[in-house]
Design a protein around this motif. Structure first.
Motif, PDB file in Angstrom:
ATOM      1  N   GLU A   1       0.974   5.196   1.032  1.00 37.78           N
ATOM      2  CA  GLU A   1       0.301   6.288   1.751  1.00 37.78           C
ATOM      3  C   GLU A   1       0.124   7.451   0.801  1.00 37.78           C
TER       4      GLU A   1
ATOM      5  N   ARG B   1      -2.884  13.009   5.658  1.00 42.59           N
ATOM      6  CA  ARG B   1      -3.050  11.648   5.187  1.00 42.59           C
ATOM      7  C   ARG B   1      -4.424  11.498   4.534  1.00 42.59           C
TER       8      ARG B   1
ATOM      9  N   SER C   1      -4.765   5.136   1.695  1.00 42.71           N
ATOM     10  CA  SER C   1      -3.725   4.303   1.106  1.00 42.71           C
ATOM     11  C   SER C   1      -4.144   3.828  -0.268  1.00 42.71           C
TER      12      SER C   1
ATOM     13  N   THR D   1       3.550  -4.039   2.791  1.00 43.42           N
ATOM     14  CA  THR D   1       2.799  -3.556   3.943  1.00 43.42           C
ATOM     15  C   THR D   1       2.397  -4.743   4.818  1.00 43.42           C
TER      16      THR D   1
ATOM     17  N   TRP E   1       0.857  -1.186   0.000  1.00 46.51           N
ATOM     18  CA  TRP E   1       0.000   0.000   0.000  1.00 46.51           C
ATOM     19  C   TRP E   1       0.888   1.229   0.000  1.00 46.51           C
TER      20      TRP E   1
END
Ligand SMILES: Nc1ncnc2c1ncn2[C@@H]1O[C@H](COP(=O)(O)OP(=O)(O)OP(=O)(O)O)[C@@H](O)[C@H]1O
Ligand SMILES: Nc1ncnc2c1ncn2[C@@H]1O[C@H](COP(=O)(O)OP(=O)(O)OP(=O)(O)O)[C@@H](O)[C@H]1O
Ligand code: SF4
Ligand code: SF4
Ligand SMILES: [Mg+2]
Ligand SMILES: [Mg+2]
Lengths: 336, 324
Positions: free
Chosen positions: A27, A35, A38, A79, A25
């Motif tokens: 970010e 943020r 993902s 991830t 994934w």
């Protein structure tokens, strides 16, 4: 090039490379810090590659093929899940072992035109990986560079060693990229769309070249492509990817002749052979576009575009893998 | 003048000046295209396809060394037109174009709708409102929802951007749209759906298309006529049915054998060798070095022969046909 054959024999018992529950994934941030979520570029991928086999990963642009390749090479940290090479998880390798791993797995990257450094001549391009991997003797490096050029049929090597990339045609550049991937005598090659930028006739030439090197040296070859019409001739097994996952896998002819997953069926239905009658009719294409990997649809990721969607099931529950035919796996509720 | 072809090209030449000499990128090309006809121009990378497109649009780079030939639109010779007159009467008016990689050249800070409407505002002087309405219509035609008018290019997928640049070429309702590699960067499903859109547009608007590509399979989705180029020249020009069914020029034959087909067991065969350097092309047949059928006469530049109804081949093997 005898080294790879020996190594292959050692590992012939189990798979050379496997992916277990692999997730990569990315970010996504706005203005560098907020943020957003993902991008699930690789989202639960499982497979095993046997020593000496050639496999193809196919799928639409953006479905995660390059991310998968880069994860297999250890260039992205997964991830979740792991990549296992010759029995060892990449995550457990120390710095020196990682370097060895990168020497054992050659990489032919997407976009031949950007793959070669424009300021290096072919000689330097081929010497460089050898220097990095500790081949100190210049004469030895030169010998291997020449061998690699012969291998990709850029001969006589003297005609090419002092050329810069811009002096080579697209097909020749791509052969240099392959020579560079071969020079460390890897056990496996991962080729990301090695030919998509090239003319049809050159494409076939490069694919044949890769295939013959692969069979001659017993290499394992994983190649990534969106061109299903060439796969038959250059791989034994196909993995079809959609939105970060493998949705179908089978031996080449089995998959091309009996596609099971509605997405694979659509993909095959969209491919043209050069037939003048094509101009007389419309081609059936599933509506819409591949989903955002930031917020993939619930249930089966293909359900918003699927004409066989089972309401209440497909739009809610993730389909597990079924085996509707012998050795032919697909993640689709139609085969439960 | 109804019987005149929409566009007739005669002996078109476009050479570039370069550090090492003159690049004869387009070297004597002749063909014609009728109304509501789809012509596909095929050929390997570097054979002069984009140069042909630029010559037809008279969008010439600075380093042009030589530009000549005739370009007749509805029977009217336009090579003598001043730049001003060509722009007023031909370019973007009768003939428009989607350039190679245009989808990556959209202005990132201007909304897609405005960019697509621009030709109407600039070349036709339409009001913003008129232009917007027309743009929405054309968006529908190429398969983009009108919501996208307000979006910026980065918010669109590659396929959507390609549709947008196609819309830009169509807004002024030209008779002919030239498209340079419009689908090469896209994947099969997007390609197929854009080819569907082209077929629909051709049916509904009666537009003629020149589709330039090296993707032979995809080109068959629209091709009625095929022009195959090699090293700056046209080597075969034929109905799609004839070309795909029974290619005549030795290069056409080899090229067709190199195309992979989904349901074909035999491995496609590549063409050994490389095209000649356009800085110094051979005196005789430009394909001779790679041609399995070459014979003594091939040391001389082959003439173009007419074989069959609307088919021409530039090869000595067909010398039994009539000279063009
Ligand atoms: N380093 C990264 N950071 C953030 N997002 C990324 C990164 N690399 C890839 N992605 C995203 O992950 C998704 C998968 O990309 P990837 O390049 O793996 O696709 P692909 O199947 O190789 O596509 P293509 O056929 O166009 O090469 C895309 O949405 C892409 O934008
Ligand atoms: N502005 C220019 N100046 C000098 N040479 C040029 C110029 N533009 C193109 N060329 C050269 O002319 C030849 C034909 O180029 P052109 O772009 O027309 O080929 P193409 O058939 O469109 O190729 P591709 O399929 O790769 O797009 C090539 O050798 C190219 O390097
Ligand atoms: S699981 Fe359902 S929606 Fe997904 S491909 Fe199969 S039938 Fe279609
Ligand atoms: S003219 Fe001669 S060399 Fe050229 S294509 Fe014909 S047979 Fe081959
Ligand atoms: Mg990729
Ligand atoms: Mg071009």
């Amino acid at each position: 090039m005898s080294a790879p054959a020996r190594d292959i024999r050692r590992s012939a018992a189990g798979p050379v490379l496997s992916a277990r529950d692999l997730h990569t994934w990315f970010e996504l941030r706005q203005w560098g810090f907020l943020r957003v979520g993902s991008v699930r570029a690789v989202d639960g991928v499982n497979f095993e590659l046997q020593a000496g086999e050639a496999v193809a990963f196919v799928g639409e642009s953006g479905c995660g093929k390059s991310s998968l390749a880069r994860t297999l090479l250890g260039l992205h940290q997964p991830t979740r899940g792991e990549v296992i090479f010759e029995g060892r998880s990449l995550g457990t390798l120390d710095a020196r072992e990682r370097k060895t791993y990168l020497a054992r797995v050659g990489f032919v990257q997407q976009d031949p035109y950007g793959a070669l450094p424009p300021f290096m001549d072919v000689r330097r391009i081929l010497h460089e990986p050898l220097i990095v991997h500790g081949v100190r003797n210049r004469a030895e490096r030169e010998k291997r560079a020449r061998e690699a050029l012969e291998e990709v049929r850029l001969s006589p090597p003297d005609d090419f060693l002092s050329k810069f990339p811009h002096m080579l045609s697209g097909g020749q550049q791509q052969r240099v990229v392959i020579a560079r991937a071969l020079i460390l005598r890897p056990a496996m090659i991962i080729a990301d769309e090695p030919v998509s930028m090239l003319d049809a006739s050159v494409r076939v030439e490069i694919l044949q070249l890769l295939r013959s090197i692969q069979t001659n040296h017993g290499l394992t070859l994983a190649f990534i492509t969106h061109d299903l019409s060439t796969v038959r001739h250059f791989a034994e097994r196909i993995f079809v990817m959609y939105a970060g996952r493998i949705v179908e896998q089978a031996p080449v002819n089995e998959l091309l002749n009996h596609p099971q997953h509605p997405y694979t069926q659509a993909l095959l239905g969209a491919i043209s052979d050069p037939d003048p009658d094509n101009a007389l009719q419309m081609r059936e294409v599933p509506p819409g576009e591949p989903p955002s990997l930031l917020k993939p649809p619930a249930g089966c990721r293909f359900h918003p575009r699927c004409n066989r969607m089972i309401p209440g099931t497909c739009d809610q529950e993730d389909p597990p893998e079924f085996e509707p035919r012998n050795g032919h796996h697909t993640a689709c509720w139609l085969y439960r | 003048m109804a019987s005149e072809p929409l566009l007739r090209v005669e002996d078109l030449r476009l050479h570039y000046r370069s550090g090492n000499g003159v690049v004869r990128a387009l070297d004597g090309v002749s063909f014609d295209i009728r109304r509501n006809e789809a012509l596909v121009v095929l050929g390997e990378s570097g054979c002069g396809k984009s140069t042909l497109a630029k010559a037809l649009m008279r969008l010439l780079p600075r380093n042009v060394q030589h530009f000549s030939g005739n370009l007749l639109v509805d029977g009217v010779e336009t090579m003598g037109f001043s730049e001003e007159r060509f722009r007023r009467e031909v370019r973007w008016v009768r003939i428009s174009m989607v350039m190679q990689a245009a989808m990556n050249a959209l202005n990132p800070v201007i909304r897609v709708g405005e960019q697509v409407a621009e030709p109407l505002r600039v070349h036709r002087g339409w009001s913003a409102r008129q232009a917007r309405e027309r743009t929405a219509e054309v968006f529908g035609l190429v398969g983009i929802s009108a919501d996208f008018l307000q979006r910026y290019p980065f918010e669109l997928s590659g396929g959507m951007r390609q549709r947008a640049v196609l819309a830009m070429a169509l807004v002024t309702e030209p008779d002919l749209v030239i498209m340079d590699e419009p689908t090469s960067a896209l994947d099969v499903l997007t390609q197929a759906s854009i080819m569907n859109a082209l077929k629909r547009i051709k049916q509904e608007l009666g537009t003629s298309f020149i589709l330039i590509t090296h993707d032979i399979s995809t080109s068959s989705e629209i091709a009625e006529r095929v022009a195959l180029m090699y090293a700056g020249q046209l080597v075969e020009f034929a109905d799609a049915k004839d070309f795909f069914g029974e290619p005549a020029h030795p290069y056409s034959k080899l090229l067709m054998a190199s195309v992979p087909r989904l349901h074909q067991e035999e491995t496609p065969v590549h063409i050994p060798g490389q095209p000649p350097n356009l800085l110094d092309p051979p005196e005789g047949c430009r394909f001779a070095e790679r041609c399995p059928s070459r014979f003594d006469r091939c040391d001389r530049d082959p003439e173009t022969f007419r074989i069959g109804n609307r088919r021409t081949v530039r090869c000595w093997l067909h010398a039994a046909g009539s000279r063009v």
